[in-house]
Design a protein around this motif. Sequence first.
Motif, PDB file in Angstrom:
ATOM      1  N   ASN A 101      53.359  61.522  18.046  1.00  0.00           N
ATOM      2  CA  ASN A 101      54.249  62.042  19.079  1.00  0.00           C
ATOM      3  C   ASN A 101      54.906  60.858  19.768  1.00  0.00           C
ATOM      4  O   ASN A 101      54.261  59.844  20.048  1.00  0.00           O
ATOM      5  N   ASP A 102      56.200  60.954  20.046  1.00  0.00           N
ATOM      6  CA  ASP A 102      56.923  59.834  20.641  1.00  0.00           C
ATOM      7  C   ASP A 102      56.703  59.708  22.138  1.00  0.00           C
ATOM      8  O   ASP A 102      57.357  58.885  22.791  1.00  0.00           O
ATOM      9  N   ASN A 103      55.792  60.470  22.687  1.00  0.00           N
ATOM     10  CA  ASN A 103      55.475  60.364  24.107  1.00  0.00           C
ATOM     11  C   ASN A 103      54.569  59.146  24.327  1.00  0.00           C
ATOM     12  O   ASN A 103      53.456  59.077  23.806  1.00  0.00           O
ATOM     13  N   ILE A 104      55.052  58.189  25.098  1.00  0.00           N
ATOM     14  CA  ILE A 104      54.307  56.945  25.343  1.00  0.00           C
ATOM     15  C   ILE A 104      53.362  57.166  26.510  1.00  0.00           C
ATOM     16  O   ILE A 104      53.775  57.564  27.600  1.00  0.00           O
ATOM     17  N   LEU A 105      52.064  56.911  26.310  1.00  0.00           N
ATOM     18  CA  LEU A 105      51.049  57.087  27.347  1.00  0.00           C
ATOM     19  C   LEU A 105      50.709  55.738  27.971  1.00  0.00           C
ATOM     20  O   LEU A 105      50.430  54.760  27.255  1.00  0.00           O
ATOM     21  N   SER A 106      50.728  55.685  29.271  1.00  0.00           N
ATOM     22  CA  SER A 106      50.377  54.458  29.989  1.00  0.00           C
ATOM     23  C   SER A 106      48.863  54.342  30.097  1.00  0.00           C
ATOM     24  O   SER A 106      48.129  55.312  29.850  1.00  0.00           O
ATOM     25  N   PRO A 107      48.330  53.199  30.480  1.00  0.00           N
ATOM     26  CA  PRO A 107      46.873  53.049  30.616  1.00  0.00           C
ATOM     27  C   PRO A 107      46.299  54.025  31.634  1.00  0.00           C
ATOM     28  O   PRO A 107      46.882  54.292  32.685  1.00  0.00           O
ATOM     29  N   GLY A 108      45.138  54.592  31.300  1.00  0.00           N
ATOM     30  CA  GLY A 108      44.487  55.562  32.170  1.00  0.00           C
ATOM     31  C   GLY A 108      43.884  56.705  31.357  1.00  0.00           C
ATOM     32  O   GLY A 108      43.775  56.634  30.137  1.00  0.00           O
ATOM     33  N   ILE A 109      43.470  57.825  32.054  1.00  0.00           N
ATOM     34  CA  ILE A 109      42.860  58.988  31.412  1.00  0.00           C
ATOM     35  C   ILE A 109      43.945  60.026  31.121  1.00  0.00           C
ATOM     36  O   ILE A 109      44.770  60.340  31.991  1.00  0.00           O
ATOM     37  N   HIS A 110      43.880  60.578  29.926  1.00  0.00           N
ATOM     38  CA  HIS A 110      44.874  61.574  29.507  1.00  0.00           C
ATOM     39  C   HIS A 110      44.148  62.729  28.810  1.00  0.00           C
ATOM     40  O   HIS A 110      43.136  62.527  28.124  1.00  0.00           O
ATOM     41  N   MET A 111      44.704  63.942  28.980  1.00  0.00           N
ATOM     42  CA  MET A 111      44.152  65.138  28.327  1.00  0.00           C
ATOM     43  C   MET A 111      44.730  65.278  26.923  1.00  0.00           C
ATOM     44  O   MET A 111      45.858  64.869  26.653  1.00  0.00           O
ATOM     45  N   LYS A 112      43.910  65.909  26.058  1.00  0.00           N
ATOM     46  CA  LYS A 112      44.350  66.180  24.700  1.00  0.00           C
ATOM     47  C   LYS A 112      43.663  67.445  24.192  1.00  0.00           C
ATOM     48  O   LYS A 112      42.660  67.902  24.758  1.00  0.00           O
ATOM     49  N   ILE A 113      44.208  67.996  23.143  1.00  0.00           N
ATOM     50  CA  ILE A 113      43.617  69.205  22.556  1.00  0.00           C
ATOM     51  C   ILE A 113      42.395  68.781  21.748  1.00  0.00           C
ATOM     52  O   ILE A 113      42.519  67.983  20.804  1.00  0.00           O
ATOM     53  N   PRO A 114      41.219  69.310  22.099  1.00  0.00           N
ATOM     54  CA  PRO A 114      39.997  68.874  21.386  1.00  0.00           C
ATOM     55  C   PRO A 114      40.069  69.200  19.895  1.00  0.00           C
ATOM     56  O   PRO A 114      40.537  70.263  19.482  1.00  0.00           O
ATOM     57  N   PHE A 115      39.627  68.266  19.115  1.00  0.00           N
ATOM     58  CA  PHE A 115      39.516  68.384  17.659  1.00  0.00           C
ATOM     59  C   PHE A 115      40.868  68.567  16.972  1.00  0.00           C
ATOM     60  O   PHE A 115      40.933  68.750  15.765  1.00  0.00           O
ATOM     61  N   VAL A 116      41.943  68.543  17.744  1.00  0.00           N
ATOM     62  CA  VAL A 116      43.276  68.711  17.164  1.00  0.00           C
ATOM     63  C   VAL A 116      44.102  67.442  17.368  1.00  0.00           C
ATOM     64  O   VAL A 116      44.781  66.973  16.450  1.00  0.00           O
ATOM     65  N   GLN A 117      44.039  66.909  18.553  1.00  0.00           N
ATOM     66  CA  GLN A 117      44.804  65.716  18.885  1.00  0.00           C
ATOM     67  C   GLN A 117      43.876  64.514  19.071  1.00  0.00           C
ATOM     68  O   GLN A 117      42.712  64.654  19.443  1.00  0.00           O
ATOM     69  N   SER A 118      44.449  63.346  18.805  1.00  0.00           N
ATOM     70  CA  SER A 118      43.776  62.079  19.105  1.00  0.00           C
ATOM     71  C   SER A 118      44.819  61.128  19.678  1.00  0.00           C
ATOM     72  O   SER A 118      46.022  61.341  19.528  1.00  0.00           O
ATOM     73  N   ILE A 119      44.354  60.134  20.356  1.00  0.00           N
ATOM     74  CA  ILE A 119      45.254  59.145  20.963  1.00  0.00           C
ATOM     75  C   ILE A 119      44.973  57.797  20.329  1.00  0.00           C
ATOM     76  O   ILE A 119      43.845  57.296  20.368  1.00  0.00           O
ATOM     77  N   ILE A 120      46.011  57.225  19.715  1.00  0.00           N
ATOM     78  CA  ILE A 120      45.889  55.871  19.166  1.00  0.00           C
ATOM     79  C   ILE A 120      46.468  54.895  20.181  1.00  0.00           C
ATOM     80  O   ILE A 120      47.419  55.221  20.907  1.00  0.00           O
ATOM     81  N   GLN A 121      45.871  53.719  20.239  1.00  0.00           N
ATOM     82  CA  GLN A 121      46.286  52.722  21.229  1.00  0.00           C
ATOM     83  C   GLN A 121      46.977  51.553  20.540  1.00  0.00           C
ATOM     84  O   GLN A 121      46.552  51.090  19.481  1.00  0.00           O
ATOM     85  N   VAL A 122      48.058  51.094  21.173  1.00  0.00           N
ATOM     86  CA  VAL A 122      48.853  49.987  20.642  1.00  0.00           C
ATOM     87  C   VAL A 122      48.800  48.844  21.669  1.00  0.00           C
ATOM     88  O   VAL A 122      49.182  49.034  22.825  1.00  0.00           O
ATOM     89  N   ASN A 123      48.361  47.683  21.220  1.00  0.00           N
ATOM     90  CA  ASN A 123      48.263  46.521  22.104  1.00  0.00           C
ATOM     91  C   ASN A 123      49.657  45.965  22.372  1.00  0.00           C
ATOM     92  O   ASN A 123      50.398  45.615  21.445  1.00  0.00           O
ATOM     93  N   VAL A 124      50.017  45.881  23.646  1.00  0.00           N
ATOM     94  CA  VAL A 124      51.329  45.342  24.025  1.00  0.00           C
ATOM     95  C   VAL A 124      51.192  43.994  24.734  1.00  0.00           C
ATOM     96  O   VAL A 124      52.158  43.484  25.291  1.00  0.00           O
TER      97      VAL A 124
END
Length: 318
Positions: free
Chosen positions: A54-77
């Motif tokens: 998803n092209d939505n960029i997440l900033s550092p912190g806690i974020h909600m996601k759909i369990p077992f459906v979504q995951s959040i990958i992290q990119v080092n900037v």
Amino acid sequence: MQVVEPNPRKARVNIRAYIWFAVLIVVGLIVAFNGFATVQYGNVGLYKTFGKLNDNILSPGIHMKIPFVQSIIQVNVQVTKAETDTSASSKDLQPVSTHVAVNYSVDKAAAYKLMNNVGGSFDSVIVNPAIQEIVKEVTARYPAEDLIAKRDIVAGEVREHLTTRLAKYNLIVADINIVNFKFSDAFNQSIEAKQVAQQQALKAENDLKRVQIEAKQKVAQAQADAESLKLKKQEVTPELIQLKQIEVQEMAVDKWDGRLPSVTGGATPFIDVNSLAGGSGSSRAVSVPGTSSEDQSAADDAAAATADGSNSSNSSSK
């Protein structure tokens, strides 16, 4: 009194209810923990739903996601260092091994494009090959000696080309450092020999300058001595000559012990009595016994000079 017996069936139902309740609690906890994710500082997050980014960029912190459906990958900037060893040839065909360190970072706003088009291994896929290619290209433009003497210029040219190349992939070059240039042993020996020759030439040049300066100093000293002698000659006057003659005659008188020589023959010095007495007129020489021939000669010369001086003075007065 009637005793009530426990109902085994009812007891089994109660146990099953407890078990199901515990299972629901555990599942709820799992779902609850799986419905949140944390993006660490220095990173941005991207939602990944069934393998799709998803092209939505997440900033550092806690974020909600759909369990077992979504995951959040992290990119080092943050700024990252990539080190690469490159083998190339200089303009004069000298083999050169270069160790390059590049500091770069990922553009936060374009993290989705980078991850979607290149992936997480962009350092080995994009950065390192670009460094090697550009270093080889720039190295081939300079002779081997200029690579050492103009390292800052070479690094600046590599930085410029690398910045343009990595900008296509939304990577920002912060700085580049050429850690080391390594040449062949033969080239290193030739450089050392050249430096020795330059040092010897510089020493010879300094010696030549020193000799020239010493020669100029000698010429200047000789000119000064000549000028001093010229001034001394200008200071010699007839009065000074007459004074010296009187001093010589007085020295001759001081040496005479008042006795005549017992052996005749040889020169007997004469003393100008009139000159000693301060009188005028013609000079009259007096023989002083007991004086040597050298003193006699000096006295004669002094008398003659005095006579000449007196004559000159009389002529002038007339």
